[in-house]
Design a protein around this motif. Structure first.
Motif, short mmCIF file in Angstrom:
data_model
loop_
_atom_site.label_atom_id
_atom_site.label_comp_id
_atom_site.label_asym_id
_atom_site.label_seq_id
_atom_site.Cartn_x
_atom_site.Cartn_y
_atom_site.Cartn_z
N TYR A 321 0.81 -1.21 0.00
CA TYR A 321 0.00 0.00 0.00
C TYR A 321 0.85 1.27 0.00
O TYR A 321 0.36 2.35 0.33
N ASN A 322 2.11 1.15 -0.39
CA ASN A 322 3.01 2.31 -0.39
C ASN A 322 2.49 3.46 -1.25
O ASN A 322 2.58 4.63 -0.88
N LYS A 323 1.94 3.12 -2.41
CA LYS A 323 1.46 4.17 -3.32
C LYS A 323 0.31 4.95 -2.69
O LYS A 323 0.26 6.17 -2.74
N TYR A 324 -0.62 4.20 -2.08
CA TYR A 324 -1.74 4.85 -1.38
C TYR A 324 -1.22 5.81 -0.32
O TYR A 324 -1.63 6.97 -0.24
N ASN A 325 -0.32 5.28 0.51
CA ASN A 325 0.17 6.07 1.65
C ASN A 325 0.89 7.32 1.19
O ASN A 325 0.71 8.41 1.77
N ALA A 326 1.71 7.18 0.17
CA ALA A 326 2.46 8.34 -0.34
C ALA A 326 1.51 9.42 -0.84
O ALA A 326 1.71 10.62 -0.57
N LEU A 327 0.45 9.03 -1.57
CA LEU A 327 -0.50 10.01 -2.09
C LEU A 327 -1.27 10.71 -0.96
O LEU A 327 -1.52 11.90 -1.03
N ILE A 328 -1.62 9.96 0.07
CA ILE A 328 -2.32 10.57 1.21
C ILE A 328 -1.42 11.54 1.94
O ILE A 328 -1.78 12.69 2.21
N TYR A 329 -0.21 11.08 2.26
CA TYR A 329 0.72 11.92 3.02
C TYR A 329 1.14 13.17 2.24
O TYR A 329 1.34 14.24 2.82
N ASP A 331 -0.53 15.00 0.35
CA ASP A 331 -1.60 16.00 0.31
C ASP A 331 -1.59 16.94 1.51
O ASP A 331 -2.28 17.95 1.49
N ASP A 332 -0.86 16.58 2.54
CA ASP A 332 -0.83 17.38 3.77
C ASP A 332 0.61 17.83 4.01
O ASP A 332 1.52 17.01 4.10
N LYS A 333 0.81 19.14 4.10
CA LYS A 333 2.17 19.67 4.30
C LYS A 333 2.86 19.07 5.52
O LYS A 333 4.07 18.89 5.54
N GLN A 334 2.06 18.73 6.54
CA GLN A 334 2.64 18.20 7.78
C GLN A 334 3.17 16.78 7.61
O GLN A 334 4.04 16.34 8.37
N THR A 335 2.65 16.05 6.62
CA THR A 335 3.09 14.66 6.42
C THR A 335 3.80 14.45 5.08
O THR A 335 4.14 13.33 4.73
N ALA A 336 4.05 15.55 4.36
CA ALA A 336 4.66 15.45 3.03
C ALA A 336 6.05 14.81 3.10
O ALA A 336 6.47 14.14 2.15
N GLN A 337 6.76 15.01 4.20
CA GLN A 337 8.08 14.39 4.35
C GLN A 337 7.97 12.86 4.39
O GLN A 337 8.81 12.15 3.83
N LYS A 338 6.90 12.37 5.03
CA LYS A 338 6.65 10.92 5.06
C LYS A 338 6.42 10.40 3.63
O LYS A 338 6.87 9.32 3.27
N ALA A 339 5.69 11.18 2.86
CA ALA A 339 5.41 10.81 1.47
C ALA A 339 6.72 10.67 0.70
O ALA A 339 6.90 9.73 -0.08
N LEU A 340 7.62 11.61 0.93
CA LEU A 340 8.91 11.58 0.25
C LEU A 340 9.70 10.32 0.60
O LEU A 340 10.29 9.67 -0.27
N SER A 355 6.52 5.47 -10.13
CA SER A 355 7.22 5.64 -8.86
C SER A 355 7.94 6.99 -8.82
O SER A 355 7.93 7.69 -7.80
N TYR A 356 8.56 7.36 -9.94
CA TYR A 356 9.22 8.67 -9.99
C TYR A 356 8.21 9.80 -9.92
O TYR A 356 8.51 10.89 -9.41
N ASP A 357 6.99 9.55 -10.42
CA ASP A 357 5.93 10.54 -10.28
C ASP A 357 5.62 10.79 -8.81
O ASP A 357 5.45 11.94 -8.39
N LEU A 358 5.56 9.71 -8.01
CA LEU A 358 5.35 9.87 -6.57
C LEU A 358 6.46 10.71 -5.95
O LEU A 358 6.21 11.56 -5.08
N LEU A 359 7.69 10.47 -6.38
CA LEU A 359 8.84 11.21 -5.86
C LEU A 359 8.73 12.69 -6.22
O LEU A 359 8.89 13.57 -5.36
N ALA A 360 8.44 12.97 -7.49
CA ALA A 360 8.31 14.36 -7.94
C ALA A 360 7.16 15.07 -7.23
O ALA A 360 7.29 16.22 -6.79
N TRP A 361 6.03 14.35 -7.10
CA TRP A 361 4.84 14.91 -6.44
C TRP A 361 5.13 15.23 -4.97
O TRP A 361 4.69 16.25 -4.44
N SER A 362 5.89 14.37 -4.32
CA SER A 362 6.25 14.59 -2.91
C SER A 362 7.13 15.84 -2.78
O SER A 362 6.92 16.66 -1.89
N TYR A 363 8.11 15.97 -3.66
CA TYR A 363 8.97 17.16 -3.63
C TYR A 363 8.16 18.42 -3.88
O TYR A 363 8.39 19.47 -3.24
N LEU A 364 7.21 18.35 -4.82
CA LEU A 364 6.38 19.53 -5.11
C LEU A 364 5.61 19.96 -3.87
O LEU A 364 5.53 21.15 -3.56
#
Length: 431
Positions: A321-329, A331-340, A355-364
């Motif tokens: 469920y890594n993809k789910y968790n990354a997308l949820i985290y 979305d919230d500035k407080q948990t964006a580091q977890k997403a990264l 997977s690289y999209d998740l990485l780019a989205w987390s950095y954004l």
């Protein structure tokens, strides 16, 4: 994961935000599917449990009969498929590992079975190692090459995947056609992908093979939906349920039509609750949370999201469920580091464009716009045609003041609103 299951089992990975509830064309009819919502019993499950009882007794009486372990493993895998209970997936792994160790990893079918189990667990690199081991054994080479294609696609090793696909070319072979469909879908040629999937369906019907018909109907349901052919999608899911009334994947597809096309949140929730009663996985709570968000019901949204994370904590889902968790985290500035952190793990597990999209989205979402753009341009642009990925790409361009690149993406996204979900429509319009 079964041999044929090359299309991801988890389909509800879209994040929604509150939007307007516009009435839409009616596709579904409750009378068509309500009878499948409260099916009493499951013949496939009952058979699998009886088989486990039978083979376990035989193995207990003759523990030197290693072949019994594979029989047990197969039936535990069936239970996982129908219930979603991850303990059965791990029990399958345990039995297959024991069997492989007893055979010193020399029996190719058992090696391949363990590799497919690893794919289900998102342990792709380990699956690849086993697939290569099976290839080295030499026996059943064609089946091993099919497995190698599946693993290479998961890992983003596309040149190797195509090489394996070409090695099994046979336009009259179901397994080849569904993989050819997957390859064309990956390239963004959905029309061709559907053509090949329909050819595979025709073969399944010709031989009246129940398992292949269920698989091809349900996945055609997905493909038709992606193509905007919602009526065809609905009809295909219903055809699946006629053959296997307990096949929850098809009911999920219908729930998605009810929510995304018809915007009927009450009915979508009714379907989801019925599925979750027998096939209980964390993503159902997440979907209900997203529906509540669409309705503007904050308390229900939070309650279901908390239930999702609670289930994640109480079960060991590994990387599933890594993809789910990354997308949820993210979305919230407080948990964006977890997403990264999760995105970095995903890139290591499977260095695909997604997977690289998740990485780019987390950095954004951490405010690192330039870093996000750099990753997206190098690893995502032109390599993934998933609408959600394209939306992220548009947002990355917009945040880097490259508005000239947003327009064409926005046009494509507006034609993919059904796949994205009703609430993302508002976000797309704001691009």
């Amino acid at each position: 994961m079964k041999t044929l299951k090359i299309i991801p089992f988890l389909v509800f990975t879209i994040l929604f935000i509150f939007g307007c509830e516009t009435k839409s064309e009616q596709i579904t009819n409750k009378e068509d599917y309500t009878k499948y919502l409260n099916i009493k019993g499951n013949k496939s499950l009952t058979f699998a449990r009886n088989e486990i009882d039978f083979w376990q007794k035989k193995f207990d009486a003759a523990p030197n009969q290693i072949s019994y372990l594979s029989q047990l493993a197969s039936n535990y895998s069936t239970i996982f498929e129908y219930t979603g209970d991850v303990k059965n997936l791990y029990k399958t792994e345990e039995l297959l590992t024991k069997s492989n160790e007893a055979y010193d990893y020399s029996r190719v079918s058992t090696v391949r079975s363990l590799a497919r189990n690893y794919i289900s667990q998102h342990r792709f690199k380990e699956a690849l190692a086993l697939a290569n081991k099976a290839l080295a054994i030499g026996e059943g080479r064609k089946e091993t090459i099919k497995l190698l294609f599946d693993v290479q696609m998961e890992l983003g090793n596309y040149p190797e995947a195509v090489k394996n696909l070409n090695a099994i070319r046979d336009m009259n072979d179901f397994d080849y056609l569904i993989r050819l469909a997957k390859w064309n879908d990956h390239k963004g040629d959905l029309k061709t992908a559907i053509t090949f999937m329909e050819k595979a369906r025709d073969i399944a019907e010709k031989y009246d093979n129940k398992a292949l018909k269920v698989w091809s109907y349900s996945n055609l349901g997905d493909f038709y939906g992606h193509a905007g052919r919602i009526q065809d999608s609905y009809d295909s899911f219903l055809k699946t349920l006629v053959i296997d009334p307990n096949y929850s994947y098809a009911l999920k597809g219908i729930a998605w039509i009810v929510f995304s096309k018809e915007r009927n949140t009450t009915e979508a929730t009714r379907i989801i609750d019925a599925i979750a009663a027998t096939h209980n996985t964390p993503d159902f709570y997440l979907l209900k949370s997203q529906i509540a968000q669409f309705e503007g019901n904050k308390s229900e949204e939070i309650k279901n999201r908390n239930a999702y994370f609670s289930m994640m904590e109480n079960n060991n889902y590994g990387a599933m469920y890594n993809k789910y968790n990354a997308l949820i985290y993210a979305d919230d500035k407080q948990t964006a580091q977890k997403a990264l952190e999760i995105a970095k793990i995903e890139v290591d597990h499977r260095p695909t464009a997604d997977s690289y999209d998740l990485l780019a989205w987390s950095y954004l979402n951490l405010g690192e716009n330039k870093k996000a753009l750099e990753i997206a341009q190098k690893y995502v642009v032109g390599q993934s045609f998933e609408p959600k990925v394209q939306y992220h790409l548009a947002m990355i361009y917009k945040s880097n003041e490259e508005a000239d690149k947003v327009g064409s993406i926005k046009k494509e996204l507006l034609s993919s609103v059904y796949e994205l979900g009703p609430n993302l429509e508002k976000k797309v319009n704001q691009l």
